[in-house]
Design a protein around this motif. Structure first.
Motif, PDB file in Angstrom:
ATOM      1  N   TYR A 277       0.547   7.811  -9.121  1.00 32.88           N
ATOM      2  CA  TYR A 277      -0.303   7.111 -10.081  1.00 32.88           C
ATOM      3  C   TYR A 277      -0.394   5.615  -9.798  1.00 32.88           C
ATOM      4  N   LYS A 278       0.651   5.031  -9.272  1.00 35.47           N
ATOM      5  CA  LYS A 278       0.664   3.594  -9.041  1.00 35.47           C
ATOM      6  C   LYS A 278      -0.454   3.181  -8.095  1.00 35.47           C
ATOM      7  N   HIS A 279      -0.786   4.049  -7.142  1.00 32.92           N
ATOM      8  CA  HIS A 279      -1.781   3.693  -6.129  1.00 32.92           C
ATOM      9  C   HIS A 279      -3.066   4.518  -6.222  1.00 32.92           C
ATOM     10  N   PHE A 280      -3.016   5.662  -6.906  1.00 34.35           N
ATOM     11  CA  PHE A 280      -4.199   6.517  -7.053  1.00 34.35           C
ATOM     12  C   PHE A 280      -4.334   6.860  -8.539  1.00 34.35           C
TER      13      PHE A 280
ATOM     14  N   VAL B  20       0.834  -1.198   0.000  1.00 24.67           N
ATOM     15  CA  VAL B  20       0.000   0.000   0.000  1.00 24.67           C
ATOM     16  C   VAL B  20       0.873   1.254   0.000  1.00 24.67           C
ATOM     17  N   PHE B  21       0.254   2.361  -0.361  1.00 20.94           N
ATOM     18  CA  PHE B  21       0.947   3.651  -0.386  1.00 20.94           C
ATOM     19  C   PHE B  21       1.208   4.136   1.034  1.00 20.94           C
ATOM     20  N   ASP B  22       2.379   4.759   1.225  1.00 17.11           N
ATOM     21  CA  ASP B  22       2.735   5.271   2.553  1.00 17.11           C
ATOM     22  C   ASP B  22       3.734   6.411   2.374  1.00 17.11           C
ATOM     23  N   TRP B  23       3.332   7.637   2.759  1.00 21.72           N
ATOM     24  CA  TRP B  23       4.232   8.790   2.605  1.00 21.72           C
ATOM     25  C   TRP B  23       5.512   8.631   3.417  1.00 21.72           C
ATOM     26  N   ASN B  24       5.486   7.847   4.492  1.00 20.01           N
ATOM     27  CA  ASN B  24       6.625   7.759   5.401  1.00 20.01           C
ATOM     28  C   ASN B  24       7.674   6.732   4.980  1.00 20.01           C
ATOM     29  N   SER B  25       7.399   5.959   3.939  1.00 15.15           N
ATOM     30  CA  SER B  25       8.369   4.975   3.457  1.00 15.15           C
ATOM     31  C   SER B  25       9.238   5.608   2.370  1.00 15.15           C
TER      32      SER B  25
ATOM     33  N   SER C 132      10.222   4.492  -0.464  1.00 12.51           N
ATOM     34  CA  SER C 132       9.675   4.315  -1.806  1.00 12.51           C
ATOM     35  C   SER C 132       8.190   4.664  -1.865  1.00 12.51           C
ATOM     36  N   TYR C 133       7.660   5.203  -0.756  1.00 12.35           N
ATOM     37  CA  TYR C 133       6.239   5.528  -0.628  1.00 12.35           C
ATOM     38  C   TYR C 133       5.366   4.282  -0.740  1.00 12.35           C
ATOM     39  N   GLU C 134       5.919   3.149  -0.362  1.00 13.54           N
ATOM     40  CA  GLU C 134       5.177   1.898  -0.342  1.00 13.54           C
ATOM     41  C   GLU C 134       5.564   1.110   0.902  1.00 13.54           C
ATOM     42  N   LYS C 135       4.624   0.320   1.402  1.00 12.98           N
ATOM     43  CA  LYS C 135       4.954  -0.570   2.510  1.00 12.98           C
ATOM     44  C   LYS C 135       4.173  -1.868   2.369  1.00 12.98           C
TER      45      LYS C 135
ATOM     46  N   ASP D  39     -10.744  -2.944   4.440  1.00 13.32           N
ATOM     47  CA  ASP D  39      -9.946  -2.008   5.237  1.00 13.32           C
ATOM     48  C   ASP D  39      -9.018  -1.176   4.359  1.00 13.32           C
ATOM     49  N   SER D  40      -8.544  -1.773   3.271  1.00 12.38           N
ATOM     50  CA  SER D  40      -7.654  -1.016   2.373  1.00 12.38           C
ATOM     51  C   SER D  40      -8.419   0.110   1.686  1.00 12.38           C
TER      52      SER D  40
END
Length: 777
Positions: free
Chosen positions: A451-454, A401-406, A408-411, A419-420
Motif C-alpha cells: 500500500y505504501k507504494h501502490f 521506490v519499491f523493490d521486491w529484492n530489498s 524492507s521492499y524499498e530502496k 522514469d519512476s
C-alpha cells in the motif's frame, strides 16, 4: 530569682505565640495560595465537569473478528485507552517504584518528598507525585523556563492533583497516567507503546519490557529504544527502573541482576496508515466512515471525528486469515515479478514493460499517467505553469521506490519522476478477497502488493475483464432455464451466432483458446472445466444474453453489462469484490448475501452507534446452485485448476520457477474457475469450499503490460497459486474452522450430477477402453 523566672516564662510565651502566628500564617498563606490558584489567579483552571471527563484525542480502532486490532485512524494522537485491570502488575509496580514510591499513601502531594526537594533543592530527586504528573500532562502543560511561571505551574499541579485524588481512585489515576503519555513513534498511551515496541498487548508485557516503557517516562525522546535513537541509554534507564523495583521489594536481587543483563529485544511494529496489517482494507474503511459520519451525526448534531473520537469499528476480517492472505500474495508475487523482469528486459522487449504497442501509444499512456499523478496535482494547485510542471518530471531527484529484492521492499535511488512512472508500471498488480458465503463476512482483503507504494485498491476500485470466470453465469442460466445437467453434452465445433441476433451487428464465431476444435461432444462439466468457448457460445445463444445479464445482476454485479453474446467469454469489466459476492451465491445454495465488512460501531463509551443488517436475495434454486458447484468441482479435478491437486511433469521445471509450494496436493472438495483474458492481460482464480469463497486477480497496471506466453500469463499460473498458498495456511490452523467437507447436497436433488453411468454407457457404445479422465466427455 522569681523575677528572672517570670521574665523567662514571658519570653517563652512570646516565642510560642509568634511561632503559632507564623505557623498559622503559613497555613493561611498556603491555603490562600491554593484558593487563589483554584480561582484562576495563576492562570485558567479546568472546570469540575472537565475534571470528571478530561478530553484526550482517541484514535479510531479497527477490531478484527478474532479480537485483534487491525490498525487505527488518527491525526496526531494514536491513543487507545486501556483499563487498569488490563495492566500487568509488573507494569504498575515499575511505575510506582520509579515515579512515586508512596503513591498509595498520600492524597496527591507527598509531604516528605516535597520537604526533601526544598531542603536539597531537587538534587536528590523531585517531589512530583504520579497525580501531579498526570495533572501537568492533562491540564498544565510543559514546564515554563520562567521561574515565576514555573512556581505558579507547580502550585496549579498541587491543586489539580488533590482534586484528581478526590475525583478518581488510585487505580483510575494510574490508568489515566499510562493512557495519556506519549512514548514517541506514534505510540500515544501504553497500549500503542506496547504494540509498537513489543508487538503485544500491555497485559502480555514481561518485567523487563514494562521496565523499559516506564523508564521512558523520564524522557521518551532521549530514552527511545530504536537503533537510530538511543538504545544503550534506554537500556541503562531500564536497568535503573529494575533497580528501583528491587529497592522497594518488587523484585529480589537475583531476578533484578538477571533481568538487567537482558538485551532490549524490541519487536518494532510501526503503526501508521500506510503500514501494518490490512492497509488497503483500512483505507477503504476510512472512506466508508467519512461517508457514514456525515449521515449519522451525534445526538447534539455535531459530526463524529473519525480521528479523535475513539470510535471502535468491529470488522468481519480475521487477523489470522488476513496475515495468511498477505503472506500468500507476497510469496507468489515476488517470484512472479522476478520472472516478468526476466522476460521483459530491454534486450528482449525494447518497449518494456509494454507489449504490442507503437511508440505513440506508449507516449499516450505515459502522458495520462503523468497528468493523473500526485506530483502534477500538487504543482498545479501551487499555481505552476504546465511547462514548469512538465520540466519537473524530467529532473533527477532522490527518491525511495519499491523493490521486491530489498529487505524492507524499498530502496534509495535517483531518477526522474517520469522514469519512476515507467518503473512502477513494470510491476504486476494483484487483488484478493475472501468471504464467508453464508454470512457475507469478508475475512481477508488485499488490494495490492504494497500500500505504501501502490495505493490503488484493486479489490474494489479496480475493474478488469472477467475472462472465463464469467462463464458460470452462462451455465447457471442454461441449467436454470433449460434444466441442463452437467452430464449433458454439446459439440466442440465452430459455432457462429448470426448477425442481428441478440443485438450483435455481425456474426460472432468464437474460437477456443488454442484456436482448435476437437469436433467431439463434451459434457458441460468437461467443457466448463477446460473453458471450451464453443460450448459456452452455444449456451448463451440458447438462453439469450438478457437471461445471463439478469442472473449476474441479481448476484451482485452492478456495472453495466451489454446484452451481447460476447459477454459469455467475459468481455466485460468486473471487480474482485463483486465477483466474490456473486460466487458466494453458488456456495450458499442460491442465496446471494452482499459482502459485509463491519458488524457494528461503538463510541468511546461502548454505546452502539451502528449494527449491520444483512442484505440477501434468493437468486437460484438449491438444485441449480448445487449443480453449478458440481460443475466447478470439475475445474479442480481435471480442468484448468487441476494444479491444486496434481503435478504436471511437462510443466514441473518451469512452473516451479514462479511459484512456491507446488504441487499443492489439496485433496478436499474444491469448486473453482480460472480466467485468462486476451493476450494474458488478466489472470483470475475463483475458489470455493463450503464456508469460504475467495477471488484472486493478477495483471499489469495497463492491459498492454502482460506475459508473452500463456504458460506464465494464464490464471492458473498468475492467480491460482495465491489461492493455494492462502488455503494451505488456513488449513494449517485448525482454529480457523475452514471446511474440508463436501458441499451440502440438497434433499431430492432433481438434476442429475453423476455422469459416471452416462460416460460408461458411451464408452460401451463406442467400444472405448480409455480411462475416464482421458475422455472428452
Amino acid at each position: 530569682m522569681a523575677q528572672a523566672k517570670k521574665k523567662q516564662k514571658k519570653s517563652n510565651f512570646k516565642f510560642i505565640k509568634w511561632f503559632w502566628i507564623l505557623f498559622g500564617s503559613g497555613i493561611l498563606a498556603a491555603a490562600l495560595i491554593f484558593l487563589l490558584a483554584s480561582w484562576g489567579a495563576f492562570g485558567e483552571m479546568p472546570e469540575y465537569e472537565y475534571l470528571e471527563n478530561p478530553e484526550t484525542n482517541l484514535a479510531t480502532e479497527f477490531i478484527a473478528s478474532d479480537g485483534a486490532t487491525l490498525g487505527k485512524l488518527y491525526l496526531d494522537d494514536n491513543r487507545t485507552p486501556v483499563d487498569y485491570k488490563d495492566l500487568p502488575k509488573n507494569l504498575v509496580d515499575a511505575l510506582v517504584a520509579t515515579e512515586d514510591a508512596r503513591f498509595f499513601n498520600h492524597a496527591g502531594i507527598d509531604a516528605r518528598g516535597t520537604l526533601r526537594a526544598f531542603v536539597y533543592l531537587g538534587s536528590k530527586g523531585g517531589a512530583s507525585t504520579i497525580s501531579q504528573q498526570l495533572a501537568r500532562q492533562l491540564f498544565v502543560g510543559v514546564r515554563s523556563r520562567n521561574k515565576f511561571q514555573a512556581v505558579t505551574q507547580k502550585i496549579k499541579e498541587w491543586v489539580l492533583a488533590t482534586r484528581l485524588e478526590r475525583q478518581y481512585t488510585k487505580e483510575e489515576i494510574i490508568g489515566m497516567y499510562f493512557n495519556i503519555y506519549d512514548f514517541g513513534n506514534n505510540a500515544d498511551g501504553i497500549r500503542s507503546a506496547s504494540r509498537i515496541y513489543f508487538g503485544k498487548e500491555p497485559k502480555e508485557l514481561r518485567i523487563e519490557e514494562s521496565a523499559m516503557l516506564v523508564g521512558m517516562f523520564k524522557n521518551s525522546s532521549l530514552y527511545n529504544p530504536r537503533p537510530s535513537r538511543n538504545p544503550e541509554g534506554t537500556k541503562n534507564r531500564r536497568n535503573v527502573v529494575l533497580a528501583q523495583m528491587a529497592k522497594y521489594g518488587y523484585l529480589d536481587q537475583k531476578t533484578k541482576d538477571s533481568l538487567q543483563k537482558l538485551p532490549l529485544n524490541l519487536n518494532y511494529n510501526p503503526e501508521s496508515h500506510r503500514e501494518g496489517l490490512a492497509t488497503y482494507f483500512r483505507m477503504y474503511m476510512q472512506r466508508w466512515l467519512n461517508r457514514w459520519v456525515k449521515a449519522n451525526p451525534k445526538p447534539d448534531g455535531e459530526t463524529y471525528n473519525i480521528y479523535k473520537d475513539g470510535l471502535k469499528i468491529f470488522t468481519t476480517l480475521d487477523s489470522r486469515m488476513q496475515k495468511n492472505a498477505e503472506d500468500a500474495v507476497e510469496a507468489h508475487m515476488s517470484r512472479l515479478q522476478t520472472e516478468f523482469f526476466v522476460q521483459n528486459t530491454p534486450e528482449r522487449n525494447p518497449t518494456t514493460p509494454f507489449l504490442d504497442l507503437e511508440t505513440f501509444e506508449i507516449d499516450n499512456i505515459m502522458e495520462r499517467a503523468m497528468k493523473t499523478s500526485d506530483r502534477w496535482r500538487v504543482l498545479k494547485s501551487q499555481g505552476k505553469s504546465e511547462n514548469e510542471i512538465r520540466s519537473s518530471f524530467n529532473k533527477e531527484t532522490e527518491m525511495i521506490v519499491f523493490d521486491w529484492n530489498s529487505d524492507s521492499y524499498e530502496k534509495d535511488t535517483i531518477m526522474t519522476p517520469l522514469d519512476s512512472i515507467r518503473y512502477y508500471k513494470t510491476f504486476l498488480r494483484t487483488a484478493m478477497m475472501s468471504m464467508e458465503p453464508q454470512t457475507g463476512h469478508v475475512k481477508a482483503w488485499v488490494g495490492g502488493v504494497d500500500y505504501k507504494h501502490f495505493q490503488y485498491d484493486n479489490v474494489i476500485q479496480g475493474a478488469r475483464q472477467a475472462g472465463s470466470t464469467f462463464k458460470p453465469f452462462v451455465y447457471a442460466a442454461a441449467i436454470d432455464q433449460l434444466r441442463y445437467s452437467p452430464c449433458d453434452s454439446l459439440p466442440d465445433s465452430q459455432y457462429c451466432i448470426e448477425p442481428l441476433k441478440h443485438g450483435n451487428m455481425e456474426a460472432w464465431c468464437p474460437k477456443n483458446s488454442d484456436g482448435k476444435y476437437s469436433g467431439k461432444n463434451k459434457t458441460l462439466k468437461n467443457a466448463l472445466a477446460n473453458s471450451v468457448n464453443t460450448v459456452t457460445a452455444r449456451l448463451i445463444d440458447e438462453v439469450g444474453p438478457g437471461s445471463v445479464v439478469s442472473i449476474a445482476k441479481n448476484m451482485g454485479l452492478s456495472r453495466e453489462i451489454l446484452e451481447v453474446p460476447s459477454i459469455a467469454l467475459g468481455a466485460l469489466d468486473v471487480n474482485v469484490y463483486e465477483m466474490v459476492g456473486a460466487y458466494g451465491t453458488f456456495a450458499n445454495q442460491g442465496v446471494y448475501v452482499k459482502p459485509v465488512m463491519i458488524t457494528r460501531i461503538e463510541d468511546k463509551n461502548g454505546t452502539v452507534l451502528y449494527e449491520y443488517v444483512p442484505e440477501t436475495k434468493d437468486v437460484l434454486s438449491k438444485d441449480v446452485a448445487y449443480t453449478m458447484v458440481n460443475l466447478m468441482e470439475g475445474v479442480t479435478e481435471y480442468g484448468s485448476g487441476g494444479r491444486l491437486r496434481h503435478s504436471f511433469a511437462k510443466e514441473q521445471t518451469v512452473y516451479k520457477e514462479i511459484v512456491t509450494g507446488y504441487p499443492y496436493e489439496l485433496t478436499n472438495p474444491i469448486a473453482g474457475k480460472t480466467g485468462t483474458t486476451q493476450n494474458q492481460s488478466d489472470g483470475w482464480f475463483m475458489g470455493m469450499v463450503p464456508n469460504l469463497v475467495t477471488g484472486v486477480w493478477v495483471g499489469g497496471d495497463d492491459r498492454s503490460i502482460h506475459f508473452n506466453r500463456l504458460l506464465y500469463g494464464q490464471g492458473a499460473s498468475m492467480a491460482l497459486p495465491i489461492w493455494a498458498l492462502y488455503m494451505k495456511a488456513n488449513y494449517a490452523n485448525e482454529e480457523l474452522g475452514i471446511s474440508m467437507d463436501a458441499f451440502e447436497e440438497p434433499e431430492d436433488l432433481s438434476i442429475n450430477v453423476d455422469c459416471t453411468k452416462i460416460i460408461e454407457d458411451m464408452k460401451k457404445e463406442l467400444d472405448i477402453e480409455d480411462d475416464l479422465d482421458e475422455l472428452d466427455f
